[in-house]
Design a protein around this motif. Structure first.
Motif, PDB file in Angstrom:
ATOM      1  N   ASP A 145       0.834  -1.204   0.000  1.00  0.00           N
ATOM      2  CA  ASP A 145       0.000   0.000   0.000  1.00  0.00           C
ATOM      3  C   ASP A 145       0.870   1.256   0.000  1.00  0.00           C
ATOM      4  O   ASP A 145       0.485   2.297  -0.531  1.00  0.00           O
ATOM      5  CB  ASP A 145      -0.902  -0.006   1.251  1.00  0.00           C
ATOM      6  CG  ASP A 145      -2.225   0.698   1.016  1.00  0.00           C
ATOM      7  OD1 ASP A 145      -2.349   1.412   0.002  1.00  0.00           O
ATOM      8  OD2 ASP A 145      -3.132   0.557   1.842  1.00  0.00           O
ATOM      9  N   SER A 146       2.053   1.155   0.607  1.00  0.00           N
ATOM     10  CA  SER A 146       2.935   2.324   0.721  1.00  0.00           C
ATOM     11  C   SER A 146       3.991   2.375  -0.368  1.00  0.00           C
ATOM     12  O   SER A 146       4.960   3.115  -0.262  1.00  0.00           O
ATOM     13  CB  SER A 146       3.612   2.321   2.100  1.00  0.00           C
ATOM     14  OG  SER A 146       2.639   2.431   3.114  1.00  0.00           O
TER      15      SER A 146
ATOM     16  N   THR B  79      -8.033   3.295   4.011  1.00  0.00           N
ATOM     17  CA  THR B  79      -7.135   4.103   4.820  1.00  0.00           C
ATOM     18  C   THR B  79      -6.774   5.375   4.072  1.00  0.00           C
ATOM     19  O   THR B  79      -6.700   6.455   4.637  1.00  0.00           O
ATOM     20  CB  THR B  79      -5.844   3.318   5.140  1.00  0.00           C
ATOM     21  OG1 THR B  79      -6.199   2.176   5.906  1.00  0.00           O
ATOM     22  CG2 THR B  79      -4.855   4.164   5.927  1.00  0.00           C
ATOM     23  N   ASN B  80      -6.557   5.240   2.770  1.00  0.00           N
ATOM     24  CA  ASN B  80      -6.152   6.386   1.967  1.00  0.00           C
ATOM     25  C   ASN B  80      -7.352   6.967   1.238  1.00  0.00           C
ATOM     26  O   ASN B  80      -8.339   6.273   0.972  1.00  0.00           O
ATOM     27  CB  ASN B  80      -5.095   5.957   0.943  1.00  0.00           C
ATOM     28  CG  ASN B  80      -3.761   5.681   1.592  1.00  0.00           C
ATOM     29  OD1 ASN B  80      -2.981   6.582   1.855  1.00  0.00           O
ATOM     30  ND2 ASN B  80      -3.497   4.405   1.886  1.00  0.00           N
ATOM     31  N   SER B  81      -7.267   8.244   0.905  1.00  0.00           N
ATOM     32  CA  SER B  81      -8.367   8.891   0.195  1.00  0.00           C
ATOM     33  C   SER B  81      -8.031   9.019  -1.286  1.00  0.00           C
ATOM     34  O   SER B  81      -6.919   8.708  -1.704  1.00  0.00           O
ATOM     35  CB  SER B  81      -8.609  10.273   0.805  1.00  0.00           C
ATOM     36  OG  SER B  81      -7.387  10.980   0.860  1.00  0.00           O
TER      37      SER B  81
ATOM     38  N   HIS C 236      -5.819   6.838  -4.599  1.00  0.00           N
ATOM     39  CA  HIS C 236      -5.143   5.740  -3.913  1.00  0.00           C
ATOM     40  C   HIS C 236      -6.140   4.863  -3.156  1.00  0.00           C
ATOM     41  O   HIS C 236      -5.930   3.666  -2.997  1.00  0.00           O
ATOM     42  CB  HIS C 236      -4.072   6.280  -2.957  1.00  0.00           C
ATOM     43  CG  HIS C 236      -3.070   5.235  -2.544  1.00  0.00           C
ATOM     44  ND1 HIS C 236      -2.000   4.891  -3.327  1.00  0.00           N
ATOM     45  CD2 HIS C 236      -3.006   4.442  -1.446  1.00  0.00           C
ATOM     46  CE1 HIS C 236      -1.309   3.936  -2.727  1.00  0.00           C
ATOM     47  NE2 HIS C 236      -1.886   3.639  -1.586  1.00  0.00           N
TER      48      HIS C 236
ATOM     49  N   SER D 192      -2.745  -3.212   2.435  1.00  0.00           N
ATOM     50  CA  SER D 192      -3.369  -3.562   3.721  1.00  0.00           C
ATOM     51  C   SER D 192      -4.113  -2.433   4.394  1.00  0.00           C
ATOM     52  O   SER D 192      -4.664  -2.630   5.471  1.00  0.00           O
ATOM     53  CB  SER D 192      -2.362  -4.135   4.696  1.00  0.00           C
ATOM     54  OG  SER D 192      -1.244  -4.629   4.061  1.00  0.00           O
ATOM     55  N   GLY D 193      -4.141  -1.269   3.786  1.00  0.00           N
ATOM     56  CA  GLY D 193      -4.986  -0.218   4.323  1.00  0.00           C
ATOM     57  C   GLY D 193      -6.458  -0.555   4.155  1.00  0.00           C
ATOM     58  O   GLY D 193      -7.324   0.014   4.805  1.00  0.00           O
TER      59      GLY D 193
END
Lengths: 560, 186
Positions: A354-355, A448-450, A453, A474-475
């Motif tokens: 995810d990152s 998790t992210n907006s 993404h 995994s977000g």
């Protein structure tokens, strides 16, 4: 950067060097020849056949082979589903872990039986030791063995001359497990323990932290044994939630090298076995080369993206992207692992995808979207690739106006229908799943992210399940009734429809007679064919997924 | 020609055999061998210190990070995972906060902060930092503890692991071990 290039060269050299002897060994095992383990294992093998009440020379037709696969997997599925819900009253529940919800158990059972190992739970808090080793570890073995069995059934079909049978599933499954899948992890697991991977039935440990005295729980368990087969069988499900990023699952540089090597080892070896089995090594080599081509291009792209496109922060030293990566692995070994795990349908991670930078993450997604055929799952990668080979032969045949042939067998309409099923099921279920998830009102609360993404998190999740990979951005909060149910069904469809298709293709091919190649027969072992095959794979993948990728990672990149 | 029991029976027995073989026997065998050959590693690589009164105390696992925030300790990476996009706004704000925190505990230090100190790891429990990240903190630790910088550097060097074969992996400093050594426990 020089170091990273050296690391990658070391990796590819080791992979090729080891895959050749292992490929020959697997070929011998699967064609019933004696190997160095035969004296020890053949009594066990015949004992198992006796218990099952099958004869080792009793072959099956396609229908019976397919039914055997489905019934065997079905039993494993039901058993694992129940075991998770009941784990609170089964042995080894000391850590206070309760039974899971019915929908999480459904999802996880589907996930492990389909060799996906998508995990909507976290091992250390969600599963007891008992569920891990008698439930999940077993599926790590047998789902991998099933994949290898089916690819050999297909190979037998391609080689056979006017036969009705394609081998016995029980013999294939037993021999794969005994001679290939059990010995390799035994060695690997012990080496992993020597590096610091835990292997105990003892309870979790608690320590008071040095600075503030607060209690820290150190999760333990019989991890190394499961991790060894999770890597070798392209399963990928971590013993712990953070998978191989977690130091107790992958503690040192050496453990990292061995694990990432294990990801591609058997899928690469099977290309060599294939060449041996069809008595023409160049046929195996061309497939190996095409897979290696996609792998190398992706590796360069992801590594460069992680190394050079990390954001700059005022006051911080410029460096590679380290968000979600461990210091000992760095950007180099993290990128290599990420590419290997998405090329193979492994799905274990040593860094958080995810990152990754937007373009790095996009390549990982695209590798899965190609249908998990760049090495792919053990067995399933090769039969998926053979479907693309037949498709390429067919398209080339149309271009020159001749009946297409592969390995001396005519490729006819029935075969092409099956090939279409094999090739199109994964993209279809991936896109339907993504579209359904996006249209759920609650979807944005799972992320998790907006922005773009956030969409990538959903697309990645359904790409991973729809191609039996199992890794995640995994977000994405996966443990919801919707995702557990649709995801579980998608994983089962993406696994067992193409697998059944491959078995029927084997049966149909076995019945054909072999025709001698003539002057105008398209060679399937030269550079031109490799180029055609690469083109067909790329075009199908790109046509299916470019629009979706444009909304996710590409938009993400351009808004950075 | 093909009764259902013809498939059900072998399937069920095969599944039971595989569960015993690959689940129970395999796991038990590996556990037995591991506990005999590598008892320390197999049980979590715990750091056990014999104290002055002769008793033994476990200070933690050398593979799991502990939280350090005081300036006299070597401080590791931010605890926990973020799963944030490295280019997103949430990440930018978080990293900015971390940079300010580093400046607040060591205002004299104007060097650029190494990236690993301001980004979360994948495990959320990364026991290591890069040698550059340790180097960034040596002057502060020496000052706070009234010892020479060379003494701090020597400890850091002692607990730095090298890449496998010189090329595979990255050099890394074990934060917990350095701190236990600084406290005179290791």
């Amino acid at each position: 950067m020089k170091m990273i290039i050296l690391q990658d060269i070391l990796y590819v050299s080791l992979l090729i060097g080891l895959s050749i002897p292992l490929g020959i060994y697997i070929y011998k095992v699967m064609t019933g020849q004696n190997v160095f383990l035969t004296p020890i294992l053949s009594p066990v093998e015949s004992g198992i056949y006796k218990l099952m009440g099958v004869k080792c020379d009793e072959e099956m037709g396609a229908k019976r082979y397919a039914l055997s696969v489905l019934v065997f997997s079905g039993i494993g599925f039901i058993f694992l589903w129940l075991m998770q819900m009941l784990q609170g009253i089964l042995p080894f529940h000391e850590a206070g872990i309760k039974g899971t919800s019915w929908h999480l158990a459904f999802n996880t059972a589907a996930s492990f039986v389909s060799n996906t190992n998508w995990q909507a739970y976290s091992g250390e808090t969600g599963m007891t030791y008992f569920t891990q080793f008698t439930g999940l570890t077993v599926q790590n073995f047998v789902s991998a063995a099933t994949g290898i069995a089916v690819v050999f059934a297909l190979i037998r079909g391609l080689v056979a001359k006017e036969k009705k049978t394609i081998g016995s599933f029980w013999v294939d499954l037993t021999r794969t497990t005994l001679y290939v899948l059990l010995p390799l992890p035994m060695v690997l697991a012990i080496v992993l323990v020597s590096q610091g991977v835990v292997q105990t039935f003892g309870p979790y440990k608690e320590v008071a932290m040095v600075e503030n005295g607060a209690v820290q729980t150190i999760p333990l368990g019989p991890a190394a044994s499961q991790i060894a087969i999770k890597q070798l069988g392209t399963n990928g499900g971590g013993f712990f939630g953070a998978n191989s990023a977690f130091p107790l699952e992958n503690p040192t540089a050496l453990s990292n090298l061995l694990q990432v090597l294990s990801i591609l080892l058997i899928p690469a070896s099977l290309c060599v076995s294939f060449g041996k089995a069809v008595k023409d090594s160049s046929q195996g080599r061309v497939i190996y080369l095409v897979m290696m081509f996609f792998f190398a291009v992706s590796l360069i792209a992801v590594t460069a993206s992680e190394q050079f496109t990390a954001p700059y922060f005022v006051g911080a030293a410029a460096s590679a992207n380290m968000e979600g990566k461990e210091v000992i692995h760095g950007a180099g070994a993290s990128s290599l692992w990420a590419v290997a795990t998405t090329a193979a349908s492994n799905g274990s991670v040593n860094s958080m995808h995810d990152s990754f930078t937007p373009l790095g993450g996009m390549v990982l997604m695209f590798l899965m979207q190609l249908g998990e055929i760049v090495f792919g799952g053990v067995g399933s990668g090769l039969y998926g690739m053979l479907a693309f080979v037949l498709l390429t032969v067919f398209i080339a045949g149309l271009m020159v106006g001749r009946t297409p042939e592969y390995l001396g067998k005519k490729v006819e309409p029935y075969d092409m229908k099956i090939v279409c099923l094999l090739v199109l099921v994964p993209p279809l279920v991936t896109l339907i799943g993504t579209a359904a998830a996006v249209s759920m009102p609650a979807a944005s609360s799972w992320l998790t992210n907006s922005g773009a993404h956030g969409f990538s998190e959903i697309l990645y999740a359904f790409t991973s399940m729809g191609n039996n990979n199992g890794s995640a951005f995994s977000g994405f909060n996966a443990d919801t009734v919707f995702t557990n149910l649709t995801g579980g069904i998608i994983m089962l469809l993406a696994r067992f429809l193409p697998m059944t298709a491959a078995i029927y293709l084997a049966g149909n091919m076995a019945g054909k007679k072999t025709v001698a190649g003539g002057e105008g027969t398209l060679s399937t072992s030269n550079a031109m064919f490799a180029g055609l095959l690469i083109g067909v794979i790329f075009i199908i993948g790109a046509l299916s997924f470019l629009p979706a990728l444009a909304l996710g990672p590409i938009a993400d990149y351009f808004t950075m | 020609m093909m009764g259902k029991t013809n498939i059900l029976r072998p399937a069920f027995i095969c599944f039971c055999v595989m569960t015993v073989l690959c689940g129970i026997l395999y796991t038990a065998a590996i556990t037995g061998i591991a506990q005999i050959l590598f008892p320390k590693q197999a049980n979590g690589s715990m750091i056990t210190v014999t104290l002055k009164d002769g008793s033994k105390k476990e200070y933690g696992s050398e593979l799991i990070a502990q939280e350090f925030t005081k300036p006299e300790y070597l401080i590791g990476r931010p605890m926990g995972t973020s799963n944030l996009s490295p280019i997103g706004k949430e990440q930018k704000d978080l990293v900015q906060e971390r940079i300010e925190w580093w400046h607040s505990i060591d205002p004299e230090n104007t060097a650029k902060i190494p990236m690993d100190l301001i980004t979360a790891s994948g495990s959320g429990a990364d026991p290591h930092i890069s040698p550059e990240a340790a180097q960034y903190q040596t002057a502060r630790i020496a000052r706070e503890r009234n010892i020479s910088e060379d003494a701090v550097k020597a400890l850091i060097e002692k607990y730095t692991t090298e890449p496998f074969l010189g090329i595979w992996g990255e050099r890394a400093v074990n934060v917990l071990k350095v701190n236990l050594a600084l406290d005179g426990l290791l």
